[in-house]
Write an enzyme that holds these catalytic residues in place. Sequence first.
Site, PDB file in Angstrom:
ATOM      1  CG  ASP A 206      43.505  28.413  32.309  1.00  0.00           C
ATOM      2  OD1 ASP A 206      42.374  27.931  32.077  1.00  0.00           O
ATOM      3  OD2 ASP A 206      43.689  29.587  32.666  1.00  0.00           O
TER       4      ASP A 206
ATOM      5  CG  ASN B 231      43.942  33.634  39.269  1.00  0.00           C
ATOM      6  OD1 ASN B 231      43.388  34.662  39.672  1.00  0.00           O
ATOM      7  ND2 ASN B 231      44.184  33.424  37.985  1.00  0.00           N
TER       8      ASN B 231
ATOM      9  CE1 TYR C  61      33.675  35.766  39.784  1.00  0.00           C
ATOM     10  CE2 TYR C  61      32.919  37.551  41.197  1.00  0.00           C
ATOM     11  CZ  TYR C  61      33.929  36.918  40.506  1.00  0.00           C
ATOM     12  OH  TYR C  61      35.199  37.435  40.526  1.00  0.00           O
TER      13      TYR C  61
ATOM     14  CE  LYS D 115      35.779  34.756  42.783  1.00  0.00           C
ATOM     15  NZ  LYS D 115      37.068  34.031  42.625  1.00  0.00           N
TER      16      LYS D 115
END
Length: 251
Positions: free
Chosen positions: A43, A82, A147, A151
């Site tokens: 991260d 992710n 967003y 996606k």
Amino acid sequence: MFETSLSGLLTGRVALVTGAAGALGESICRALARAGAEVVGVDLVEGGACDFVADVATAEGNRLMVAEALRRHGRLDVLVLNAGVQFVAPIPEFPEEQWDRLMGVMVKGPFLAMKAAWAELTGRPASRVLITSSVSGMVAEPFKAAYVSAKHAVNGLTKVAALEGAPHGLTVNAVAPGWMSTPMVERQLPEQMALRGLTREQVLELLLDRQPVKRLIGTDEVAALFAFLASDLSSAVTGVCLPADLGTLAS
């Protein structure tokens, strides 16, 4: 709930998970570890299941995280992309720098990660690439231009990578969660309340309106799908985006 059914599925495999400091990332790392995998959590900040800090929106960050997994374990079998960020605003007010930030983390980042890990993954049979998509990758929501676009784009990237990986035994899939019980969702609620002029309860009701099962999804429920797709049980599955949406897309 899922610990027994996942046990041993990934024994001997090494998984790298981005966005490991977040709620879903931590659940994915935990599910993969319970299934027997050695997990490297990545991260931008420490916390959660992150044990290696890197900027996954950059080529150097992706190169470094792949190199770290190989340094620690000598192999890489499962790449879980992710990492995710959010920004909510109407299109006329949407800052360009926020568009670039979201697209960098959620589209360019996965592309660069696959590029950095491709030689290792395609050189080892039955390797896996898994990407966190969203129901927003198949339908749209107001105030989420970047967003939703990101996606949708990552679902296309999943299909292309699946086609290119197929001759090498590499499968590439995405998981599309619906509304999960996470801090990221919680942070959106005040913004949605202000944009829509609604109370918190009204916003939650609106968000779940298209969802036949009226509850937020647990991150462990979604993480179990990642463990399944990372395992040999999913060997015939590639190039798909698997919803975990409590029936949203069916409604």
